[in-house]
Design an enzyme around this catalytic site. Sequence first.
Site, PDB file in Angstrom:
ATOM      1  CB  SER A  50      -2.822   0.833   9.752  1.00 14.82           C
ATOM      2  OG  SER A  50      -2.799   0.258  11.050  1.00 14.82           O
ATOM      3  CG  ASP A  56       4.286  -4.165  11.641  1.00 11.65           C
ATOM      4  OD1 ASP A  56       3.788  -5.304  11.727  1.00 11.65           O
ATOM      5  OD2 ASP A  56       3.692  -3.212  11.099  1.00 11.65           O
ATOM      6  CG  HIS A  65       0.085  -3.227  10.500  1.00  8.19           C
ATOM      7  ND1 HIS A  65       1.156  -2.587  11.088  1.00  8.19           N
ATOM      8  CD2 HIS A  65      -0.981  -2.391  10.605  1.00  8.19           C
ATOM      9  CE1 HIS A  65       0.759  -1.394  11.512  1.00  8.19           C
ATOM     10  NE2 HIS A  65      -0.531  -1.255  11.237  1.00  8.19           N
TER      11      HIS A  65
END
Length: 228
Positions: free
Chosen positions: A46, A199, A202
């Site tokens: 990601s 979060d 990231h």
Amino acid sequence: MHIASQACFPLAYGAARALRNCAMALVFATTAAAAEPQTLVALGDSLTAGYGLPPEEGFVPQLQNWLNAKGKDVTIINAGVSGDTTAGGLARLDWSLTPETDAMIVNLGGNDLLRGLDPASSRANLDAILSKASERDLPVLLVGLEAPSNYGPAFKQAFDAMYPELAEQYGADLDTNFFAPLTAELDIAAARQKYLQADGIHPSAEGVAVIVEAIGPQVEKLLERAAD
């Protein structure tokens, strides 16, 4: 080489003219080959895919723009898959590396870390990825991460060490820690607030920009290696 071969035949033009034409054709062919754009595959999870960001603000698009601004004629293939582990990256390596690939960035291990997978398994997968790249004579930039201390000292030591040790083993370039630029001037709490998404994992678009600014020169060197 078709153009060059035609120009090298004397035919009725005489030896001097043929030699001149041959030289010009070879220069043209060499220049055309040198002008071919490079292809860089960014294999990752990601962090590479650009999770949580608009398409134009992810790692690959921002790195592409950075390199373009430096005059690099390169196309970056975004081979990042959110949630992928080192095993997943290895499983899709063969079809990710197209015949046109000139170099590769490997940014994997974050999901192995989040899941607490055995570092020995992660290392074996990265080893296999670098081995396959070496078989194709592809220069690689291996991007590392650092394990938090809550996994225990043995886990942290094994995880942190696999990146520099594998880079040395395979002659790969090394970026020791993808997130390090975010804390170069700020403490962890301030960097998390400024550069990470909600979060806490990231990077935001601004965080990606900081990372790209730091890793960009290493990617430039990687492309120079690929051009040699």
